[in-house]
Design a protein around this motif. Sequence first.
Motif, PDB file in Angstrom:
ATOM      1  N   VAL A 181       0.866  -1.178   0.000  1.00 44.88           N
ATOM      2  CA  VAL A 181       0.000   0.000   0.000  1.00 44.88           C
ATOM      3  C   VAL A 181       0.903   1.230   0.000  1.00 44.88           C
ATOM      4  O   VAL A 181       1.771   1.367   0.864  1.00 44.88           O
ATOM      5  CB  VAL A 181      -0.920   0.016   1.235  1.00 44.88           C
ATOM      6  CG1 VAL A 181      -1.765   1.278   1.255  1.00 44.88           C
ATOM      7  CG2 VAL A 181      -1.801  -1.230   1.251  1.00 44.88           C
ATOM      8  N   ALA A 182       0.735   2.110  -0.996  1.00 45.74           N
ATOM      9  CA  ALA A 182       1.558   3.317  -1.120  1.00 45.74           C
ATOM     10  C   ALA A 182       0.669   4.548  -0.957  1.00 45.74           C
ATOM     11  O   ALA A 182      -0.257   4.758  -1.739  1.00 45.74           O
ATOM     12  CB  ALA A 182       2.258   3.342  -2.474  1.00 45.74           C
ATOM     13  N   LEU A 183       0.965   5.354   0.057  1.00 46.36           N
ATOM     14  CA  LEU A 183       0.219   6.579   0.319  1.00 46.36           C
ATOM     15  C   LEU A 183       1.139   7.772   0.093  1.00 46.36           C
ATOM     16  O   LEU A 183       2.239   7.829   0.651  1.00 46.36           O
ATOM     17  CB  LEU A 183      -0.314   6.586   1.753  1.00 46.36           C
ATOM     18  CG  LEU A 183      -1.204   5.410   2.133  1.00 46.36           C
ATOM     19  CD1 LEU A 183      -1.573   5.476   3.607  1.00 46.36           C
ATOM     20  CD2 LEU A 183      -2.463   5.389   1.275  1.00 46.36           C
ATOM     21  N   PRO A 184       0.740   8.742  -0.715  1.00 48.42           N
ATOM     22  CA  PRO A 184       1.643   9.853  -1.061  1.00 48.42           C
ATOM     23  C   PRO A 184       1.914  10.780   0.116  1.00 48.42           C
ATOM     24  O   PRO A 184       1.027  11.121   0.884  1.00 48.42           O
ATOM     25  CB  PRO A 184       0.899  10.577  -2.181  1.00 48.42           C
ATOM     26  CG  PRO A 184      -0.546  10.222  -1.984  1.00 48.42           C
ATOM     27  CD  PRO A 184      -0.552   8.835  -1.421  1.00 48.42           C
ATOM     28  N   LEU A 185       3.179  11.175   0.235  1.00 44.47           N
ATOM     29  CA  LEU A 185       3.599  12.216   1.170  1.00 44.47           C
ATOM     30  C   LEU A 185       3.969  13.497   0.423  1.00 44.47           C
ATOM     31  O   LEU A 185       3.693  14.595   0.892  1.00 44.47           O
ATOM     32  CB  LEU A 185       4.801  11.750   1.997  1.00 44.47           C
ATOM     33  CG  LEU A 185       4.576  10.575   2.942  1.00 44.47           C
ATOM     34  CD1 LEU A 185       5.902  10.173   3.599  1.00 44.47           C
ATOM     35  CD2 LEU A 185       3.545  10.919   4.006  1.00 44.47           C
ATOM     36  N   ALA A 186       4.624  13.333  -0.722  1.00 44.68           N
ATOM     37  CA  ALA A 186       5.035  14.490  -1.536  1.00 44.68           C
ATOM     38  C   ALA A 186       5.015  14.057  -2.994  1.00 44.68           C
ATOM     39  O   ALA A 186       6.051  13.721  -3.579  1.00 44.68           O
ATOM     40  CB  ALA A 186       6.409  14.976  -1.124  1.00 44.68           C
ATOM     41  N   ALA A 187       3.820  14.060  -3.588  1.00 42.56           N
ATOM     42  CA  ALA A 187       3.646  13.518  -4.937  1.00 42.56           C
ATOM     43  C   ALA A 187       4.359  14.346  -5.994  1.00 42.56           C
ATOM     44  O   ALA A 187       4.768  13.820  -7.036  1.00 42.56           O
ATOM     45  CB  ALA A 187       2.155  13.423  -5.265  1.00 42.56           C
ATOM     46  N   SER A 188       4.548  15.646  -5.765  1.00 42.48           N
ATOM     47  CA  SER A 188       5.117  16.517  -6.790  1.00 42.48           C
ATOM     48  C   SER A 188       6.624  16.720  -6.644  1.00 42.48           C
ATOM     49  O   SER A 188       7.212  17.555  -7.330  1.00 42.48           O
ATOM     50  CB  SER A 188       4.417  17.882  -6.769  1.00 42.48           C
ATOM     51  OG  SER A 188       4.578  18.517  -5.509  1.00 42.48           O
ATOM     52  N   ASN A 189       7.262  15.965  -5.780  1.00 41.20           N
ATOM     53  CA  ASN A 189       8.705  16.125  -5.568  1.00 41.20           C
ATOM     54  C   ASN A 189       9.480  15.716  -6.822  1.00 41.20           C
ATOM     55  O   ASN A 189       9.083  14.808  -7.547  1.00 41.20           O
ATOM     56  CB  ASN A 189       9.143  15.266  -4.376  1.00 41.20           C
ATOM     57  CG  ASN A 189      10.582  15.479  -4.013  1.00 41.20           C
ATOM     58  OD1 ASN A 189      11.035  16.627  -3.910  1.00 41.20           O
ATOM     59  ND2 ASN A 189      11.318  14.411  -3.818  1.00 41.20           N
ATOM     60  N   ARG A 190      10.599  16.394  -7.073  1.00 43.50           N
ATOM     61  CA  ARG A 190      11.456  16.098  -8.225  1.00 43.50           C
ATOM     62  C   ARG A 190      12.923  16.182  -7.832  1.00 43.50           C
ATOM     63  O   ARG A 190      13.267  16.707  -6.781  1.00 43.50           O
ATOM     64  CB  ARG A 190      11.194  17.077  -9.380  1.00 43.50           C
ATOM     65  CG  ARG A 190       9.855  16.889 -10.073  1.00 43.50           C
ATOM     66  CD  ARG A 190       9.678  17.878 -11.213  1.00 43.50           C
ATOM     67  NE  ARG A 190       8.441  17.656 -11.936  1.00 43.50           N
ATOM     68  CZ  ARG A 190       8.301  16.829 -12.977  1.00 43.50           C
ATOM     69  NH1 ARG A 190       9.377  16.176 -13.429  1.00 43.50           N
ATOM     70  NH2 ARG A 190       7.148  16.670 -13.577  1.00 43.50           N
ATOM     71  N   ARG A 191      13.770  15.667  -8.718  1.00 38.99           N
ATOM     72  CA  ARG A 191      15.202  15.831  -8.551  1.00 38.99           C
ATOM     73  C   ARG A 191      15.632  17.204  -9.073  1.00 38.99           C
ATOM     74  O   ARG A 191      15.004  17.758  -9.984  1.00 38.99           O
ATOM     75  CB  ARG A 191      15.970  14.743  -9.309  1.00 38.99           C
ATOM     76  CG  ARG A 191      15.762  13.353  -8.754  1.00 38.99           C
ATOM     77  CD  ARG A 191      16.677  12.347  -9.440  1.00 38.99           C
ATOM     78  NE  ARG A 191      16.412  11.013  -8.948  1.00 38.99           N
ATOM     79  CZ  ARG A 191      16.926  10.500  -7.844  1.00 38.99           C
ATOM     80  NH1 ARG A 191      17.748  11.251  -7.108  1.00 38.99           N
ATOM     81  NH2 ARG A 191      16.638   9.277  -7.460  1.00 38.99           N
ATOM     82  N   VAL A 192      16.724  17.703  -8.510  1.00 37.66           N
ATOM     83  CA  VAL A 192      17.315  18.957  -8.978  1.00 37.66           C
ATOM     84  C   VAL A 192      18.821  18.752  -9.106  1.00 37.66           C
ATOM     85  O   VAL A 192      19.418  17.952  -8.376  1.00 37.66           O
ATOM     86  CB  VAL A 192      17.012  20.139  -8.028  1.00 37.66           C
ATOM     87  CG1 VAL A 192      15.527  20.490  -8.062  1.00 37.66           C
ATOM     88  CG2 VAL A 192      17.452  19.823  -6.599  1.00 37.66           C
ATOM     89  N   LEU A 193      19.417  19.485 -10.032  1.00 38.17           N
ATOM     90  CA  LEU A 193      20.865  19.459 -10.205  1.00 38.17           C
ATOM     91  C   LEU A 193      21.462  20.591  -9.392  1.00 38.17           C
ATOM     92  O   LEU A 193      21.018  21.739  -9.492  1.00 38.17           O
ATOM     93  CB  LEU A 193      21.225  19.623 -11.683  1.00 38.17           C
ATOM     94  CG  LEU A 193      22.723  19.594 -11.989  1.00 38.17           C
ATOM     95  CD1 LEU A 193      23.272  18.183 -11.859  1.00 38.17           C
ATOM     96  CD2 LEU A 193      22.997  20.149 -13.380  1.00 38.17           C
ATOM     97  N   CYS A 194      22.476  20.293  -8.605  1.00 38.79           N
ATOM     98  CA  CYS A 194      23.061  21.350  -7.788  1.00 38.79           C
ATOM     99  C   CYS A 194      24.518  21.042  -7.463  1.00 38.79           C
ATOM    100  O   CYS A 194      25.005  19.922  -7.615  1.00 38.79           O
ATOM    101  CB  CYS A 194      22.260  21.555  -6.504  1.00 38.79           C
ATOM    102  SG  CYS A 194      21.947  20.070  -5.544  1.00 38.79           S
ATOM    103  N   GLY A 195      25.208  22.094  -7.033  1.00 38.33           N
ATOM    104  CA  GLY A 195      26.600  21.988  -6.623  1.00 38.33           C
ATOM    105  C   GLY A 195      26.926  23.113  -5.665  1.00 38.33           C
ATOM    106  O   GLY A 195      26.167  24.081  -5.530  1.00 38.33           O
ATOM    107  N   ALA A 196      28.061  23.020  -5.015  1.00 36.25           N
ATOM    108  CA  ALA A 196      28.473  24.051  -4.069  1.00 36.25           C
ATOM    109  C   ALA A 196      28.959  25.292  -4.812  1.00 36.25           C
ATOM    110  O   ALA A 196      29.501  25.190  -5.919  1.00 36.25           O
ATOM    111  CB  ALA A 196      29.578  23.515  -3.166  1.00 36.25           C
ATOM    112  N   PRO A 197      28.792  26.480  -4.226  1.00 38.10           N
ATOM    113  CA  PRO A 197      29.300  27.706  -4.873  1.00 38.10           C
ATOM    114  C   PRO A 197      30.788  27.611  -5.209  1.00 38.10           C
ATOM    115  O   PRO A 197      31.217  28.085  -6.269  1.00 38.10           O
ATOM    116  CB  PRO A 197      29.024  28.782  -3.814  1.00 38.10           C
ATOM    117  CG  PRO A 197      27.887  28.249  -3.010  1.00 38.10           C
ATOM    118  CD  PRO A 197      28.078  26.769  -2.973  1.00 38.10           C
TER     119      PRO A 197
END
Length: 308
Positions: free
Chosen positions: A154-170
């Motif tokens: 059984v899967a219940l959504p907590l954050a259905a619209s979450n996505r990956r992002v590309l990032c790095g340190a300054p």
Amino acid sequence: MLRLDDLQLFVRTADAGSLSAAARALEVSPAVASAALKRLEGQLEVRLFARSTRSLRLTPEGEQFLGHARAALQSLDDGQQQLAGGKAAISGVLKLSAPSDFGRNVLLPWLDAFQQEHPQLSVRLLLADRVADLFRQPVDIAIRSGAPEDSSLVALPLAASNRRVLCGAPGYFARHGVPRQLDDLRRHNCLLYMLGERVHDRWSFTQGRRELSVAVSGDRVSDDADVVRRWAVAGQGLTYKSWLDVAADVQAGRLQLALGDYLGEPTPLNLLCAHRAQLSKPVRLLREFLQARCAELLAQAPWLNTPD
């Protein structure tokens, strides 16, 4: 008709791994406990435990029945609370599994706040990136990203619209530049995550209606997602992570986003359980609590705040 005290004895014995320990916890004699277990096995017509002079372990039938016994006891407890007007505080032990990075750096302070609201509740937290076997491991629920591999869960959504992002340190961007196009990632040091012997070295994005992916490489690979994030914060390379995992780092300036013209891969966060009967009052309240906290982070997500 199965007896309530027999079910309680069975669950306590499974948790403690000892019939005598369960008997002491329930304040009954070992003889009474042994008789209760034999009575339950007789009614079910199965052996629930494999017993020897030195060990006691659940049989496959016992493991299968344990979840149902827990759910039945929890259902009766919920019914008692409802009859009491729903005012009784939630209590007991809530056993959950969560991914390493989200669990350590996001979930931990949230659980602290949740327990402050419900001080009679105890939490047993297992951190692992591998999906917990909810039919065999001692957890009630698991928090995981992506669609569950096991369709029986059984899967219940907590954050259905979450996505990956590309990032790095300054500091990394200051030394190596900020990627402007997807192909630019081929010349960057990309910090890679490995799960189940598989290295995730192909990063997928969308741009408009186009689905795009690029093969990436780097000098660091880990099977712990928290380690990958820490490497990125330390300026060792780029990471492609769940927004929920890096939102605090981005907001604090420890990480900066890149390739904002590309939409990252969907990474919905779900609460998983083996049976709907396991959705006890503590689980339902925790889900509502986590949904609200996730929504606060998602409100700052870059793809939801792009100017028209």
